[in-house]
Design a protein around this motif. Structure first.
Motif, PDB file in Angstrom:
ATOM      1  N   ASP A  36       0.786  -1.214  -0.026  1.00 14.07           N
ATOM      2  CA  ASP A  36      -0.268   0.058   0.027  1.00 14.07           C
ATOM      3  C   ASP A  36       0.872   1.455   0.006  1.00 14.07           C
ATOM      4  O   ASP A  36       0.413   2.369  -0.386  1.00 14.07           O
ATOM      5  N   ALA A  37       2.107   1.189   0.384  1.00  8.05           N
ATOM      6  CA  ALA A  37       2.978   2.446   0.744  1.00  8.05           C
ATOM      7  C   ALA A  37       3.387   2.580  -0.582  1.00  8.05           C
ATOM      8  O   ALA A  37       3.803   1.874  -1.549  1.00  8.05           O
ATOM      9  N   SER A  38       3.804   4.129  -0.862  1.00  7.10           N
ATOM     10  CA  SER A  38       4.251   4.616  -1.997  1.00  7.10           C
ATOM     11  C   SER A  38       5.864   4.734  -1.911  1.00  7.10           C
ATOM     12  O   SER A  38       6.522   4.731  -2.769  1.00  7.10           O
ATOM     13  N   ALA A  39       6.057   4.838  -0.580  1.00  7.54           N
ATOM     14  CA  ALA A  39       7.544   4.833  -0.214  1.00  7.54           C
ATOM     15  C   ALA A  39       7.830   4.009   1.202  1.00  7.54           C
ATOM     16  O   ALA A  39       7.014   4.178   2.015  1.00  7.54           O
ATOM     17  N   VAL A  40       8.934   3.477   1.363  1.00 13.95           N
ATOM     18  CA  VAL A  40       9.199   2.705   2.310  1.00 13.95           C
ATOM     19  C   VAL A  40      10.783   3.035   2.479  1.00 13.95           C
ATOM     20  O   VAL A  40      11.404   2.699   1.822  1.00 13.95           O
ATOM     21  N   VAL A  41      10.904   3.916   3.631  1.00 11.43           N
ATOM     22  CA  VAL A  41      12.458   4.408   3.922  1.00 11.43           C
ATOM     23  C   VAL A  41      12.812   4.152   5.300  1.00 11.43           C
ATOM     24  O   VAL A  41      11.884   4.085   6.276  1.00 11.43           O
ATOM     25  N   LYS A  74      11.577   1.341  -1.108  1.00 10.07           N
ATOM     26  CA  LYS A  74      10.535   1.397  -2.106  1.00 10.07           C
ATOM     27  C   LYS A  74      10.208   3.028  -2.193  1.00 10.07           C
ATOM     28  O   LYS A  74      10.174   3.764  -1.463  1.00 10.07           O
ATOM     29  N   GLY A  75      10.141   3.227  -3.522  1.00 14.17           N
ATOM     30  CA  GLY A  75       9.733   4.360  -3.850  1.00 14.17           C
ATOM     31  C   GLY A  75      10.951   5.163  -4.347  1.00 14.17           C
ATOM     32  O   GLY A  75      12.056   4.846  -4.767  1.00 14.17           O
ATOM     33  N   SER A  76      10.946   6.619  -4.131  1.00 13.79           N
ATOM     34  CA  SER A  76      12.036   7.535  -4.422  1.00 13.79           C
ATOM     35  C   SER A  76      13.242   7.387  -3.849  1.00 13.79           C
ATOM     36  O   SER A  76      13.404   6.535  -2.813  1.00 13.79           O
ATOM     37  N   ARG A  77      14.477   7.397  -4.639  1.00 14.66           N
ATOM     38  CA  ARG A  77      15.744   7.389  -4.115  1.00 14.66           C
ATOM     39  C   ARG A  77      16.244   8.719  -3.877  1.00 14.66           C
ATOM     40  O   ARG A  77      17.379   8.523  -3.819  1.00 14.66           O
ATOM     41  N   SER A  78      15.490   9.475  -3.546  1.00 15.72           N
ATOM     42  CA  SER A  78      15.963  10.897  -3.231  1.00 15.72           C
ATOM     43  C   SER A  78      16.769  10.840  -1.860  1.00 15.72           C
ATOM     44  O   SER A  78      16.326   9.951  -0.986  1.00 15.72           O
ATOM     45  N   PRO A  79      17.596  11.575  -1.637  1.00  9.70           N
ATOM     46  CA  PRO A  79      18.592  11.627  -0.268  1.00  9.70           C
ATOM     47  C   PRO A  79      17.526  12.268   0.973  1.00  9.70           C
ATOM     48  O   PRO A  79      17.891  11.972   2.094  1.00  9.70           O
ATOM     49  N   ARG A  80      16.392  12.864   0.633  1.00 17.05           N
ATOM     50  CA  ARG A  80      15.745  13.498   1.568  1.00 17.05           C
ATOM     51  C   ARG A  80      14.227  13.294   1.078  1.00 17.05           C
ATOM     52  O   ARG A  80      13.951  13.168  -0.034  1.00 17.05           O
ATOM     53  N   LEU A  81      13.268  12.824   2.224  1.00 14.88           N
ATOM     54  CA  LEU A  81      12.140  12.802   2.035  1.00 14.88           C
ATOM     55  C   LEU A  81      11.264  13.951   2.743  1.00 14.88           C
ATOM     56  O   LEU A  81      11.702  14.195   3.702  1.00 14.88           O
ATOM     57  N   ARG A  82      10.491  14.351   2.064  1.00 16.83           N
ATOM     58  CA  ARG A  82       9.720  15.532   2.480  1.00 16.83           C
ATOM     59  C   ARG A  82       7.931  15.296   2.566  1.00 16.83           C
ATOM     60  O   ARG A  82       7.743  14.815   1.456  1.00 16.83           O
ATOM     61  N   PHE A  83       7.449  15.106   3.446  1.00 16.69           N
ATOM     62  CA  PHE A  83       5.906  14.775   3.681  1.00 16.69           C
ATOM     63  C   PHE A  83       5.403  15.787   4.761  1.00 16.69           C
ATOM     64  O   PHE A  83       5.732  16.034   5.612  1.00 16.69           O
ATOM     65  N   ARG A  84       4.010  15.706   4.435  1.00 10.96           N
ATOM     66  CA  ARG A  84       3.137  16.524   5.477  1.00 10.96           C
ATOM     67  C   ARG A  84       2.141  15.433   6.219  1.00 10.96           C
ATOM     68  O   ARG A  84       1.480  14.878   5.269  1.00 10.96           O
ATOM     69  N   GLN A  85       1.769  15.520   7.159  1.00 13.50           N
ATOM     70  CA  GLN A  85       0.798  14.625   8.006  1.00 13.50           C
ATOM     71  C   GLN A  85       0.050  15.628   8.951  1.00 13.50           C
ATOM     72  O   GLN A  85       0.564  16.488   9.641  1.00 13.50           O
ATOM     73  N   VAL A  86      -1.283  15.235   8.920  1.00 13.89           N
ATOM     74  CA  VAL A  86      -2.146  15.890   9.756  1.00 13.89           C
ATOM     75  C   VAL A  86      -1.779  15.903  11.378  1.00 13.89           C
ATOM     76  O   VAL A  86      -1.330  14.750  11.607  1.00 13.89           O
ATOM     77  N   GLY A  87      -1.930  16.924  11.944  1.00 10.97           N
ATOM     78  CA  GLY A  87      -1.503  16.908  13.325  1.00 10.97           C
ATOM     79  C   GLY A  87      -0.255  17.426  13.688  1.00 10.97           C
ATOM     80  O   GLY A  87       0.592  17.803  12.947  1.00 10.97           O
ATOM     81  N   ARG A  88       0.028  18.151  15.034  1.00 13.45           N
ATOM     82  CA  ARG A  88       1.011  18.498  15.579  1.00 13.45           C
ATOM     83  C   ARG A  88       1.340  18.017  16.892  1.00 13.45           C
ATOM     84  O   ARG A  88       0.576  17.851  17.664  1.00 13.45           O
ATOM     85  N   ALA A  89       2.701  18.120  17.189  1.00 10.34           N
ATOM     86  CA  ALA A  89       3.166  17.561  18.487  1.00 10.34           C
ATOM     87  C   ALA A  89       2.413  18.865  19.601  1.00 10.34           C
ATOM     88  O   ALA A  89       2.691  19.953  19.148  1.00 10.34           O
ATOM     89  N   GLY A  90       2.088  18.338  20.491  1.00 13.46           N
ATOM     90  CA  GLY A  90       1.497  19.043  21.581  1.00 13.46           C
ATOM     91  C   GLY A  90       0.055  19.666  21.046  1.00 13.46           C
ATOM     92  O   GLY A  90      -0.166  20.664  21.750  1.00 13.46           O
ATOM     93  N   GLY A  91      -0.675  19.227  20.220  1.00 11.58           N
ATOM     94  CA  GLY A  91      -1.894  19.802  19.555  1.00 11.58           C
ATOM     95  C   GLY A  91      -3.162  19.290  20.186  1.00 11.58           C
ATOM     96  O   GLY A  91      -3.869  20.124  20.135  1.00 11.58           O
ATOM     97  N   GLY A  92      -2.941  18.813  21.522  1.00 11.41           N
ATOM     98  CA  GLY A  92      -3.905  18.840  22.447  1.00 11.41           C
ATOM     99  C   GLY A  92      -4.986  17.576  21.996  1.00 11.41           C
ATOM    100  O   GLY A  92      -5.000  17.116  21.075  1.00 11.41           O
ATOM    101  N   ARG A  93      -6.077  17.614  22.821  1.00 13.27           N
ATOM    102  CA  ARG A  93      -7.297  16.434  22.841  1.00 13.27           C
ATOM    103  C   ARG A  93      -7.896  16.696  21.442  1.00 13.27           C
ATOM    104  O   ARG A  93      -8.540  15.690  20.959  1.00 13.27           O
ATOM    105  N   GLY A  94      -7.999  17.832  20.879  1.00  8.72           N
ATOM    106  CA  GLY A  94      -8.678  18.058  19.679  1.00  8.72           C
ATOM    107  C   GLY A  94      -7.879  17.897  18.170  1.00  8.72           C
ATOM    108  O   GLY A  94      -8.475  18.004  17.170  1.00  8.72           O
TER     109      GLY A  94
END
Length: 199
Positions: A36-41, A74-94
């Motif tokens: 299912d993954a497009s990248a495994v790093v 699997k996926g890109s062979r770039s030396p850096r991987l950049r991605f965005r994920q919903v949520g933040r550290a310390g984001g609280g209960r909501g």
């Protein structure tokens, strides 16, 4: 007496095949993550920056991660991987990331990630509803998802991928012990082989 011995062998082979067939769907868990993954790093988190993302007219708190890739399975062979994920550290209960059970990554820590393809809004997350993320410690890894307790199904998959004998004790040991990185690599290889063979 001669008939009894062959029947015993047939019964033993049938029971071994049945046990193997029963575990086969369970062993596919990590392979499904890989498929299912497009990248495994494997890589080190370099940065975690809070951002906002527009999704269907709503503004969501998210985090942009940058990883220094040490191994691309699997996926890109770039030396850096950049991605965005919903949520933040310390984001609280909501916080949506926290509510979804998505892991957070700390700069300086090494991980293995099975990342899904980015959504139309550019967000990604680990496969398996956030389960396919592992913190690396040397040659082993541990499940990253907060409060993650391996289910019997996941334990069975790990037992089979580690080529351990199938038993409740082995499943318990697999769930308590760190997972060798070789098991994760093997899952990715098996998923790639299965995909190449399937028309």
């Amino acid at each position: 007496m001669r008939l009894l011995v062959p029947l015993t062998w047939i019964a033993m082979l049938f029971s071994a095949a049945s046990a193997s067939a029963a575990l086969a769907p369970e062993a596919a868990l990590l392979q499904r993550f890989a498929r299912d993954a497009s990248a495994v790093v494997r890589g080190v988190c370099e940065s975690a920056s809070p951002i906002e993302v527009q999704v269907a007219g709503a503004t969501l708190a998210a985090t942009e991660y940058v990883f220094l890739v040490t191994e691309a399975w699997k996926g890109s062979r770039s030396p850096r991987l950049r991605f965005r994920q919903v949520g933040r550290a310390g984001g609280g209960r909501g916080d949506l990331g926290r509510l979804a059970g998505l892991p957070m990554y700390q700069p300086g820590q090494e991980y293995v990630l099975f990342l899904l393809p980015p959504s139309a809004s550019g967000l990604s997350s680990p496969a398996g509803a956030g389960e396919a993320a592992f913190a690396v410690d040397g040659v082993s890894a541990r499940w990253l998802r907060a409060g993650h307790n391996l289910t019997a199904r996941t334990s069975a998959a790990l037992v089979q991928l580690q080529d351990l004998p199938a038993s409740p004790a082995a499943a318990s040991a697999a769930s308590a012990a760190p997972l060798p990185l070789s098991v994760l690599r093997r899952a990715v290889r098996r998923a790639a082989t299965a995909t190449a063979v399937t028309p």
